[in-house]
Each structure stands twice: as C-alpha cells, then as structure tokens.
Design a protein around this motif. Structure first.
Motif, PDB file in Angstrom:
ATOM      1  N   VAL A   1       0.831  -1.200   0.000  1.00 47.65           N
ATOM      2  CA  VAL A   1       0.000   0.000   0.000  1.00 47.65           C
ATOM      3  C   VAL A   1       0.869   1.254   0.000  1.00 47.65           C
ATOM      4  O   VAL A   1       0.602   2.226  -0.724  1.00 47.65           O
ATOM      5  CB  VAL A   1      -0.958   0.001   1.207  1.00 47.65           C
ATOM      6  CG1 VAL A   1      -1.584   1.376   1.411  1.00 47.65           C
ATOM      7  CG2 VAL A   1      -2.060  -1.037   1.015  1.00 47.65           C
TER       8      VAL A   1
ATOM      9  N   THR B   1      -7.817  -2.418   1.178  1.00 42.86           N
ATOM     10  CA  THR B   1      -6.495  -2.149   0.616  1.00 42.86           C
ATOM     11  C   THR B   1      -6.580  -1.113  -0.496  1.00 42.86           C
ATOM     12  O   THR B   1      -5.766  -0.183  -0.569  1.00 42.86           O
ATOM     13  CB  THR B   1      -5.875  -3.445   0.083  1.00 42.86           C
ATOM     14  OG1 THR B   1      -5.668  -4.354   1.166  1.00 42.86           O
ATOM     15  CG2 THR B   1      -4.547  -3.189  -0.601  1.00 42.86           C
TER      16      THR B   1
ATOM     17  N   GLY C   1      -4.778   2.649  -0.375  1.00 40.23           N
ATOM     18  CA  GLY C   1      -3.827   3.075  -1.393  1.00 40.23           C
ATOM     19  C   GLY C   1      -4.284   4.327  -2.120  1.00 40.23           C
ATOM     20  O   GLY C   1      -3.510   5.270  -2.331  1.00 40.23           O
TER      21      GLY C   1
ATOM     22  N   LEU D   1       2.439   1.672  -3.419  1.00 41.88           N
ATOM     23  CA  LEU D   1       1.408   2.148  -4.350  1.00 41.88           C
ATOM     24  C   LEU D   1       1.138   3.633  -4.149  1.00 41.88           C
ATOM     25  O   LEU D   1       1.069   4.400  -5.118  1.00 41.88           O
ATOM     26  CB  LEU D   1       0.120   1.348  -4.140  1.00 41.88           C
ATOM     27  CG  LEU D   1      -1.117   1.875  -4.887  1.00 41.88           C
ATOM     28  CD1 LEU D   1      -0.963   1.680  -6.386  1.00 41.88           C
ATOM     29  CD2 LEU D   1      -2.387   1.200  -4.380  1.00 41.88           C
ATOM     30  N   ALA D   2       0.974   4.057  -2.900  1.00 43.82           N
ATOM     31  CA  ALA D   2       0.658   5.457  -2.622  1.00 43.82           C
ATOM     32  C   ALA D   2       1.773   6.381  -3.091  1.00 43.82           C
ATOM     33  O   ALA D   2       1.504   7.454  -3.653  1.00 43.82           O
ATOM     34  CB  ALA D   2       0.397   5.642  -1.130  1.00 43.82           C
TER      35      ALA D   2
END
Length: 505
Positions: free
Chosen positions: A47, A166, A170, A50-51
């Motif tokens: 996560v 999730t 994200g 991704l962020a």
C-alpha cells in the motif's frame, strides 16, 4: 569517578562532541524508524509503495499540476503533453500483463519503472527540448506497467473480500500526497513540486526492494479458479465497457470544469481531491451489510447534477465547492467500486497484472476520450450546454448498463452474491443459520466462533478484534474450517450453513 569515565553532560560542554552525539542520535532514530517501516507486512508495504508512486503519477504526468506548472513556466502547451502522457499510461497498463508472469517479474518491472520515472523526472530540470516529450511518454508508459504489475501484490497481500480496504487505503494516501505535491508546484515553484515527487519515487524504490520476490500465491485449485480464464472474460469486458463510458465525464471535467475555476488557484490546489477522499473513506467505513448498489445510483445522479450546476451557476468559489464536491465525490465512489471489483477478480485469473491492467486501462481510455471530446468542444467554441448534454448522455448510458453489470458480477463473484443474500435475511433467520454450525462436530469451539463471525460478513481484522486474537490466527482457523468441512471459500461456508438450515426445516 574513574578518569576513563565521562559524565553524560560532558558531551554538551564540547560543541564538536555535542554535534556528533546529536547526529548519531538522529541516525539511530532514523534507522529505527526505517527498521519499523521495513518490518511491515506485505499488505502495508504494498500500500505504501502504491501510494508513493501513484502520487507522482497523479501529480505529474496524469493531468497533474506539476506538469502544467512546468509547461507554463517555459511557455509550452501542457494539454497536449498531458493527453500524450495519458495515452502512454494506458498503453503501459495494457502491456504489463504480457510482460509479467510472476511475482519476481512483477517486482523487477516495478523497480525498473520507478527508476525510469526518476530518470525521466530529472530531465525536466533542464531547458525545454524534445527530451521532455520522450521522457514523459516513456515514464508514463513504464509507470502504467508498474501499476498493473502491482496487481500481483494486491492479490497476494490481501485476502479476498478485504481488498476494498487495501484499495481504499492506497487511493486515499496517494491523493493526500498528491495534494501536497500540487500545492508545492503551485505555491512554491514547479521545481519544488518536481523535487518532492522525485523523493517519493525514491522512497517507493527503496520500499519496493522489500517486497517479496517469491511466488507466494498457490496455483488455482478450486473449480471456479480453474475456469477463471473463461468465466471472467465476459464480466471483465462488461465492467471495462461501463468504466470506459462513465469516465468520459472525468475527462470532460479536466477539460471543461477545471479550467473554468482556474482563477481560484489557492482553493483548487487543495480542495480538488478532498470530496474524492472523503467519499472513499465513507464507502470503506460502511457496514458490510450495506447495499452499496443504491449508492452507485446516487453517485450517477451526483455527476449529472454537477454538470447541471456548472451550466447554471457562476464561476465563484461557492459554485466551485458545489460542482467539485458533487463530481469528485461521485468519482471516489466509482473508483473504489471498480478497484475493489478488480481486486476480487484477481483471485479468479492466472495473471493478476493482466486483469488489473485491462480494468484500469479502461479507466484511462475513458478519461482520454473525454479529454479529447472536451478539448474539441472548447476549440470549436461549443456553447455551454453541449458539454453538459454530453455528460448527461453518459450518465443515462451508465444508468442502463448498471443493472446488467451487477448481474454479470454477481454471477462471477459468488462470495459477494452469497453475502448479499445472507445480509438480506431477517436477523432471526441469520442467527439460526449461524447457529447450525454447532452441528459440525469436527470444528473446535474457537473454530465455530470464527465460522459464525465469517457468516456475519466480518473481516479478519474485525474477527481478530472481537475474539482478542491476531489476524494470522484468524486466517489459520479459517483455513482449518475450510479443510475440515471440505470447502474452499466463505461462499461455500454460507451455502453449507443454509443447506443445513433448509434440510432441518
């Protein structure tokens, strides 16, 4: 005191020693914080990665304020660059599934793509040249492939029926970081925003090194997963069609709505994504039994009212707040909807990158199509009602597609369909079905407790909190329950409990 000993305060009496101690203390604390960060489990780590790279993607090439600010500082045409970057991003999303066939390959591609994004970003510190276009296209394409490859970690790091959380985490953190990057680019300087975005990419690269490279996902074993390549095709195609059509309005927003309020630079720099974030957090926090289908219809109405309000209101800050809240709130609802649906579809396919990439590519293609149409209308001097009429037509088509889309998805994602059935039962019958588990003598007392909570639609985290055990323990009990009852999913557990109930009556 022994001459070899030194009182702790002695360090403060020497500037050099005090400085050295402070530096050492900062380094120790930094190492401790990084150690805690690296100790995150796969879900949290994925996560964060991704962020970080998504914040760069949203703030820079994907109609981001960094790109517009950089282009404006050198007198370049930002809209053409943005459209080219969006097209390249879609190409990367589609191509990833053909390049990536394993976790190891997914991790390798993500590292290469993030490194490419870093190198391409550095090009924009130099004067405007043809290298800007090359760097923008290559980095946008590679980061699209990176996002699709992340689907492997979306699948392996989060159990089914929990991927909505999730996805929400994200998306929300990526947009929060994007707001910071946008404000830096607008209110400090384009190069401040660019430098901060590169630091996020660097952090994403370092953390991506910690992602597991082994293929931790077992091969398909259930009949449903074995048939996935055939059964998932039509629902995925229908979902992509719906996503493509509805996101045409997102493209219109970039080319029609946003430029109309560009004079409110301070407000738009931070409020733009706030309704989007709030909508996702609200959707995430809803009880599992909530029928989210009604909210999808409400979100469609919000999009329509947003364009109607844009047509009849002035261009004041108050009008912007209303229009943007309606539009971006609806976008948040729908983005979380299809991200979570794609997350569940990953369980049914052999290549998560391909499914995830195709689904998100439909989103990008819709934005691109809407942007092209909006730009064409603006260039032709189309009257104000025309973009609104187009947006309302998109809403009407989406309204027609939504019921059959729901049927297709319910037929494929049986866990969701069964949970909806169970949630719609009266409370007394719901308790009766859960109580039937007591007849399964093979289950231990703790396993019956876990199974009862599974039937109530609770997540692993909620079950762990209620029973005061860890999530890993809940997963172990769940695995044992499925093994003892010769089933492979929560859907089959619900079906078994309901069958026992109907048999006894």
């Amino acid at each position: 005191m022994d001459s070899g000993e030194r009182h702790p305060c002695t360090f403060a009496s020497s500037p050099r020693l005090g400085y050295s101690q402070s530096t050492a203390l900062v380094l120790v604390r930094w190492e401790e914080s990084m150690a805690r960060l690296f100790a995150m489990n796969e879900r949290r780590l994925s996560v964060v990665v991704l962020a970080l790279f998504s914040a760069w993607l949203l703030a820079f090439p994907f109609e981001g304020q960094i790109l517009h600010a950089l282009a404006g500082s050198v007198g370049a045409e930002a809209n053409q660059l943005a459209l080219a970057a969006i097209a390249a991003n879609g190409a990367g999303l589609l191509s990833s599934g053909f390049l990536v066939k394993s976790h190891r390959a997914a991790r390798r591609l993500m590292l290469c793509a993030i490194a490419c994004g870093l190198a391409a970003s550095a090009v924009f510190f130099f004067p405007l040249s043809f290298l800007w276009v090359v760097a923008l296209l290559v980095s946008s394409c590679s980061m699209g492939a990176c996002l699709a490859a992340w689907g492997y970690y979306f699948q392996s790091g989060t159990p089914p029926n929990e991927r909505i959380n999730t996805a929400a985490d994200g998306i929300v953190w990526a947009n929060i970081l994007m707001i910071g990057l946008n404000m830096a680019a607008i209110h400090l300087s384009p190069y401040a925003g660019l430098g901060l975005s590169m630091s996020m990419l660097a952090a994403a690269f370092l953390l991506a090194l910690r992602l597991p490279a082994h293929d931790s996902v077992a091969p398909p074993s259930s009949p449903m997963r074995a048939q996935a390549p055939l059964s998932v095709a039509r629902p995925l195609a229908f979902l992509c069609l719906f996503v493509l059509i509805i996101t045409v309005d997102s493209g219109l927003m970039y080319q029609v709505l946003n430029p109309a309020y560009a004079h409110h630079a301070w407000l738009t720099s931070w409020y733009w994504a706030v309704p989007y974030i709030v909508a996702i957090l609200v959707m995430k926090g809803l009880p599992r039994q909530t029928n989210r289908a009604y909210i999808l219809y409400v979100a469609l109405a919000m999009i329509g009212f947003s364009f109607i309000a844009f047509m009849i209101l002035d261009r004041s800050a108050a009008s912007y707040l209303l229009v943007n809240t309606l539009m971006l709130g609806a976008c948040g609802v729908y983005d979380l909807f299809w991200w979570s649906i794609l997350g569940e579809m990953l369980e049914l396919g052999k290549n998560p990158a391909r499914i995830f990439g195709i689904g998100l590519a439909a989103n990008v293609l819709g934005v691109l199509l809407g942007s092209v149409l909006g730009r064409a209308m603006a260039s032709a001097g189309a009257p104000g009602p025309q973009p609104t009429l187009l947006a309302l037509a998109v809403v009407c088509v989406s309204l027609v597609l939504l019921p059959p889309l729901h049927r297709h998805l319910a037929a494929l994602l049986k866990d969701h369909a069964f949970l909806t059935v169970l949630a719609s039962l009266p409370p007394a019958q719901h308790s009766t079905i859960a109580g039937r588990l007591a007849q399964f003598e093979s289950l231990s007392e703790r396993e019956r407790q876990v199974a009862t909570l599974l039937l109530q639609g609770k997540t692993y985290r909620a079950i762990a909190g209620q029973l005061h055990i860890s999530e890993n323990t809940v997963k172990t009990h769940t695995k044992n329950i499925y093994s003892k009852l010769y089933i492979q999913s929560r859907a089959e557990l619900i079906e078994l409990a309901m069958r026992e109930d109907s048999g006894s009556s």
